[in-house]
Motif scaffolding. Structure first.
Motif, PDB file in Angstrom:
ATOM      1  N   MET A 349       0.830  -1.212   0.000  1.00  0.00           N
ATOM      2  CA  MET A 349       0.000   0.000   0.000  1.00  0.00           C
ATOM      3  C   MET A 349       0.864   1.261   0.000  1.00  0.00           C
ATOM      4  O   MET A 349       0.589   2.227  -0.712  1.00  0.00           O
ATOM      5  CB  MET A 349      -0.935  -0.011   1.212  1.00  0.00           C
ATOM      6  CG  MET A 349      -2.049  -1.058   1.108  1.00  0.00           C
ATOM      7  SD  MET A 349      -2.941  -1.298   2.662  1.00  0.00           S
ATOM      8  CE  MET A 349      -3.691   0.305   2.857  1.00  0.00           C
ATOM      9  N   GLN A 350       1.938   1.224   0.809  1.00  0.00           N
ATOM     10  CA  GLN A 350       2.842   2.382   0.861  1.00  0.00           C
ATOM     11  C   GLN A 350       3.506   2.612  -0.495  1.00  0.00           C
ATOM     12  O   GLN A 350       3.579   3.750  -0.982  1.00  0.00           O
ATOM     13  CB  GLN A 350       3.910   2.153   1.937  1.00  0.00           C
ATOM     14  CG  GLN A 350       3.383   2.225   3.354  1.00  0.00           C
ATOM     15  CD  GLN A 350       4.421   1.787   4.379  1.00  0.00           C
ATOM     16  OE1 GLN A 350       5.395   1.107   4.044  1.00  0.00           O
ATOM     17  NE2 GLN A 350       4.212   2.170   5.635  1.00  0.00           N
ATOM     18  N   MET A 355       4.493   5.244  -5.764  1.00  0.00           N
ATOM     19  CA  MET A 355       4.572   5.098  -7.222  1.00  0.00           C
ATOM     20  C   MET A 355       3.550   5.995  -7.915  1.00  0.00           C
ATOM     21  O   MET A 355       3.822   6.527  -8.995  1.00  0.00           O
ATOM     22  CB  MET A 355       4.390   3.635  -7.630  1.00  0.00           C
ATOM     23  CG  MET A 355       5.619   2.773  -7.345  1.00  0.00           C
ATOM     24  SD  MET A 355       5.581   1.160  -8.168  1.00  0.00           S
ATOM     25  CE  MET A 355       4.348   0.322  -7.202  1.00  0.00           C
ATOM     26  N   GLU A 356       2.403   6.162  -7.301  1.00  0.00           N
ATOM     27  CA  GLU A 356       1.389   7.049  -7.883  1.00  0.00           C
ATOM     28  C   GLU A 356       1.955   8.464  -8.050  1.00  0.00           C
ATOM     29  O   GLU A 356       1.753   9.114  -9.083  1.00  0.00           O
ATOM     30  CB  GLU A 356       0.145   7.083  -6.993  1.00  0.00           C
ATOM     31  CG  GLU A 356      -0.972   7.940  -7.559  1.00  0.00           C
ATOM     32  CD  GLU A 356      -2.231   7.895  -6.713  1.00  0.00           C
ATOM     33  OE1 GLU A 356      -3.076   8.789  -6.880  1.00  0.00           O
ATOM     34  OE2 GLU A 356      -2.377   6.975  -5.891  1.00  0.00           O
ATOM     35  N   GLY A 360       2.687  10.409 -11.521  1.00  0.00           N
ATOM     36  CA  GLY A 360       2.188  11.768 -11.734  1.00  0.00           C
ATOM     37  C   GLY A 360       3.261  12.652 -12.347  1.00  0.00           C
ATOM     38  O   GLY A 360       2.992  13.464 -13.250  1.00  0.00           O
ATOM     39  N   ALA A 361       4.516  12.461 -11.895  1.00  0.00           N
ATOM     40  CA  ALA A 361       5.645  13.221 -12.447  1.00  0.00           C
ATOM     41  C   ALA A 361       5.916  12.822 -13.899  1.00  0.00           C
ATOM     42  O   ALA A 361       6.238  13.667 -14.740  1.00  0.00           O
ATOM     43  CB  ALA A 361       6.893  12.999 -11.593  1.00  0.00           C
ATOM     44  N   VAL A 362       5.793  11.532 -14.203  1.00  0.00           N
ATOM     45  CA  VAL A 362       5.993  11.058 -15.587  1.00  0.00           C
ATOM     46  C   VAL A 362       4.952  11.697 -16.512  1.00  0.00           C
ATOM     47  O   VAL A 362       5.278  12.180 -17.607  1.00  0.00           O
ATOM     48  CB  VAL A 362       5.901   9.508 -15.662  1.00  0.00           C
ATOM     49  CG1 VAL A 362       5.955   9.037 -17.118  1.00  0.00           C
ATOM     50  CG2 VAL A 362       7.014   8.862 -14.851  1.00  0.00           C
ATOM     51  N   GLY A 387       2.562   2.925 -19.524  1.00  0.00           N
ATOM     52  CA  GLY A 387       1.689   1.849 -20.012  1.00  0.00           C
ATOM     53  C   GLY A 387       1.593   0.713 -19.011  1.00  0.00           C
ATOM     54  O   GLY A 387       0.518   0.131 -18.809  1.00  0.00           O
ATOM     55  N   ALA A 388       2.720   0.386 -18.348  1.00  0.00           N
ATOM     56  CA  ALA A 388       2.719  -0.678 -17.330  1.00  0.00           C
ATOM     57  C   ALA A 388       1.832  -0.296 -16.152  1.00  0.00           C
ATOM     58  O   ALA A 388       1.113  -1.132 -15.594  1.00  0.00           O
ATOM     59  CB  ALA A 388       4.144  -0.941 -16.855  1.00  0.00           C
ATOM     60  N   TRP A 389       1.865   0.978 -15.758  1.00  0.00           N
ATOM     61  CA  TRP A 389       1.021   1.466 -14.664  1.00  0.00           C
ATOM     62  C   TRP A 389      -0.454   1.442 -15.078  1.00  0.00           C
ATOM     63  O   TRP A 389      -1.312   0.975 -14.340  1.00  0.00           O
ATOM     64  CB  TRP A 389       1.457   2.883 -14.290  1.00  0.00           C
ATOM     65  CG  TRP A 389       0.613   3.567 -13.253  1.00  0.00           C
ATOM     66  CD1 TRP A 389      -0.354   4.514 -13.465  1.00  0.00           C
ATOM     67  CD2 TRP A 389       0.654   3.374 -11.835  1.00  0.00           C
ATOM     68  NE1 TRP A 389      -0.901   4.925 -12.274  1.00  0.00           N
ATOM     69  CE2 TRP A 389      -0.302   4.232 -11.250  1.00  0.00           C
ATOM     70  CE3 TRP A 389       1.414   2.552 -11.000  1.00  0.00           C
ATOM     71  CZ2 TRP A 389      -0.521   4.299  -9.879  1.00  0.00           C
ATOM     72  CZ3 TRP A 389       1.194   2.620  -9.633  1.00  0.00           C
ATOM     73  CH2 TRP A 389       0.247   3.479  -9.082  1.00  0.00           C
TER      74      TRP A 389
END
Length: 711
Positions: A349-350, A355-356, A360-362, A387-389
């Motif tokens: 969860m952390q 990663m979110e 967002g930066a990407v 795309g993986a996300w």
């Protein structure tokens, strides 16, 4: 004296050298030639030979004389045994500074000799020979044919042994190995796995023990020696290397580091992930903490670089950020892993939250990209990781992804249409193609995300307005051509096959949610034509059953909407398609002895069992779609009769215990049988002649009973 000492003044030296060249041409015997040669090689070693003079030396003596020197076993009186050999090597090293001569067959056929000299015991008098050999090998490596010749003639093994013995200039052996692996990694590992593993073993051992800057220098070198997975994960020596690399990286990343120290460590970790996923990270609390730290550091690096992008700074950080993308992709996979997970739920969860923010930066970075920057491989790496996300995480960053969709469609279209030959960064392609720069297929990595998004109203509307369906239809046709050119029985699911399956999912979403689009957009007619022709070719290939199920179901669903199109008016291709579809649907179930009692039970056919989890829903959807098609195509009952499905189904239902057939399956069979009985007297007669009324009653098929009872 006929041969004065070489003057120290370079002008006088050049004049003397020219006189010596004349003597070399006109020498009456070997001793005169040898004396002149001594002065020539002295000038060569002193670096006093320019390109023009070098060519004059070659024109004077060619390869013949150095060849004689290399094979001569009798040195001049009072000289060391290797004197002639050393002179010959000096001349060849001189010639090799000319790229044209370095690639000459007379140099390439000396590679075994160069290897032998590297492996011979080296005394203080023969160090110049070793230096000359390294110069020759470096020059050969820079030629077009050189790398292949070096690999096939055993130079990789020789360089490995030279480095491991630690003799004179062994660091140059390592430098050459790095360069050779960069050009021909797969061939090197295929031919010399034990020797390369031995080098990796030494490097990883040095890496673990080092307590100074050597540790960080080795971080730069080690990625070149990380092979494809099998030698590492299936070999005890490889496994030991992996453990040492893990321990060394854990030491580094657990310490306070400068950027110049952290970046090589992240790149090394990424190269290990590319080679063997997360297998190199041990199970347990220490391993899970390390993995979480690794992904965390990668996300921080991505945010620091991309959230407030300074073009100059980003340019210098592209390679390490691309490595971070590899680590983030591993993070996604590990957060989703349910079987033997490395991470605990709290850690997952952390990490997903962290990663979110990084993704967002990407997205923020990609929104700043200008048209002229689209060829940059870093943009491709950024789109790929996004795309993986998108493939896995559908709920977060939805607004931002929707706003980026026009760019993603435009970018994917541009690369697909132009076949962009951009050079990949080291981590941009997990499966890099050795020695070539293939077009970068961004669409392949976006398809899973698009499949999720087409199930939702807003993103689907954006994709439609940006022309994504037409692009996907064109891409489907292209990928089908690629598939038909692949070997008939690959050992595993190919990326082409996976792409086609995912596109079928996207088109199914559009058929269900946007039927008007399918009806009016001519590209779907082209797709329908392709589906009609492709299924009969796919179905006999058992290893492609999942793709066949996708094509069959999509074709049936589209046929309901495009029933008026010319291609479906009883044409040969339409009849072939429906015949193949009915065979696919009819062969999914069979009768088998029930271990619990003496009766037979309905079960999934043996050829379908391994794929059933993937195709079960498609099979039921296909049965519903077939039932819907029967009233639309008057010729379809006749096709059903031709493949004798009714006889086979009647026999199956007559033989098995009714309790073994679940309600969902009964409903699916009844839906098709009722439509066939209504549409065709011939079909109704076949069902009745095979005890249809009896088994319809057994299975509670009231609608079928009612239909059969009507005269």
């Amino acid at each position: 004296p006929r041969f004065p000492a070489m003057a120290s003044d370079s002008g006088d030296g050049q004049a003397t050298l020219k006189r010596c060249l004349g003597v070399l041409r006109d020498a009456r015997n070997d001793s005169e030639q040898f004396a002149a040669l001594l002065l020539v090689t002295k000038a060569v070693r002193a670096g006093e030979v320019d390109a023009k003079t070098r060519r004059q030396i070659f024109d004077a003596i060619g390869f013949t004389f150095p060849n004689r020197l290399l094979t001569s076993r009798q040195p001049p009186a009072g000289c060391p045994p290797h004197t002639f050999r050393a002179l010959g090597l000096t001349l060849l090293a001189c010639f090799c500074t000319d790229p044209e001569l370095a690639g000459h067959s007379q140099i390439l056929n000396k590679i075994p000799t160069f290897n032998d000299i590297l492996l011979s015991p080296c005394d203080p008098d023969s160090t110049s020979m070793i230096d000359d050999v390294y110069q020759c090998l470096s020059a050969v490596l820079a030629t077009a044919r050189g790398p292949r010749e070096l690999v096939t003639k055993g130079t990789v093994s020789a360089l490995c042994q030279a480095y491991l013995t630690g003799g004179h200039s062994s660091d140059r052996a390592l430098t050459l190995l790095v360069a050779l692996l960069a050009i021909a990694e797969a061939k090197c590992w295929q031919r010399d796995t034990p020797q390369l593993l031995a080098v990796l073993s030494k490097l990883s051992s040095d890496f673990l023990k080092a307590e100074d800057m050597t540790k960080f220098e080795l971080c730069e070198i080690l990625p070149h020696f990380i092979p494809p997975s099998p030698p590492l994960t299936q070999d005890s020596q490889g496994s030991e290397c992996l453990h040492r690399l893990y321990k060394g990286l854990a030491d580094i990343l657990g310490s306070k580091l400068s950027q110049s120290q952290r970046d090589p460590a992240l790149k090394l970790a990424a190269s290990l992930v590319q080679a063997c996923g997360a297998e190199w990270i041990p199970v347990g609390s220490a391993g899970s903490r390390f993995l979480a730290l690794l992904v965390n550091l990668a996300c921080v690096e991505v945010r620091l670089t991309l959230e407030e992008p300074d073009p100059v700074e980003v340019e210098g950080k592209k390679e390490v950020v691309t490595a971070c993308y590899v680590l983030m992709e591993m993070g996604i996979q590990e957060c989703l892993r349910e079987e033997n997970p490395l991470l605990e739920n709290v850690q997952k969860m952390q990490l997903m939250r962290i990663m979110e923010e990084a993704f967002g930066a990407v997205i923020f970075y990609l929104r700043q990209v200008k048209q002229e920057g689209l060829q940059d491989p870093f943009i491709f790496a950024s789109v790929r990781v996004l795309g993986a996300w998108m493939a896995e995480e559908t709920s977060s960053l939805k607004q931002e992804i929707c706003e980026l969709l026009p760019f993603l469609v435009h970018y994917a279209r541009k690369l697909f249409k132009e076949g962009s030959p951009a050079v990949s960064l080291p981590q941009a392609e997990l499966l890099s193609t050795e020695g070539s720069t293939l077009p970068q297929d961004a669409l392949r990595f976006l398809l899973p995300g698009f499949c999720h998004l087409t199930a939702e109203d807003r993103p689907r509307d954006i994709l439609i307005s940006e022309g994504a369906p037409a692009l996907l239809c064109e891409y489907f046709l292209h990928q089908w051509e690629v598939l038909t050119s692949e070997p008939m029985a690959p050992t595993s699911l190919t990326s082409t096959e996976m792409s086609l399956q995912t596109m079928c999912g996207i088109f199914l979403n559009l058929v269900v949610t946007a039927p008007d689009l399918v009806r009016r957009d001519k590209t779907f007619s082209s797709l329908m034509d392709m589906l009609l022709k492709s299924l009969p070719l796919l179905l006999p290939q058992e290893h492609r059953l999942v793709l066949a199920a996708n094509v069959a179901t999509l074709g049936l669903m589209m046929a309901r909407i495009l029933a008026g199109s010319a291609a479906l008016q009883g044409t040969h291709s339409a009849k072939e398609f429906f015949g193949a579809t009915i065979r696919f649907l009819s062969q999914a179930h069979t009768a088998q002895a029930d271990p619990g009692n003496d009766s037979l039970a309905v079960t999934v056919s043996p050829t379908y069992v391994s794929a059933w989890d993937d195709i079960r829903e498609l099979w039921f959807l296909g049965m519903q779609a077939l039932a819907s098609c029967i009233p639309l195509f008057p010729w379809l009952p006749h096709v059903t009769l031709q493949v004798h499905w009714l006889e086979g189904l009647s026999e199956l239902l007559s033989r098995v215990a009714p309790a073994s057939v679940d309600f969902e399956l009964i409903t699916a069979f009844q839906g098709v049988l009722v439509e066939l009985a209504r549409a065709s007297e011939a079909c109704r007669d076949v069902i009745l002649s095979h005890h249809g009324m009896e088994w319809a009653n057994f299975y509670g098929m009231a609608a079928l009973e009612q239909c059969l009872a009507k005269q």
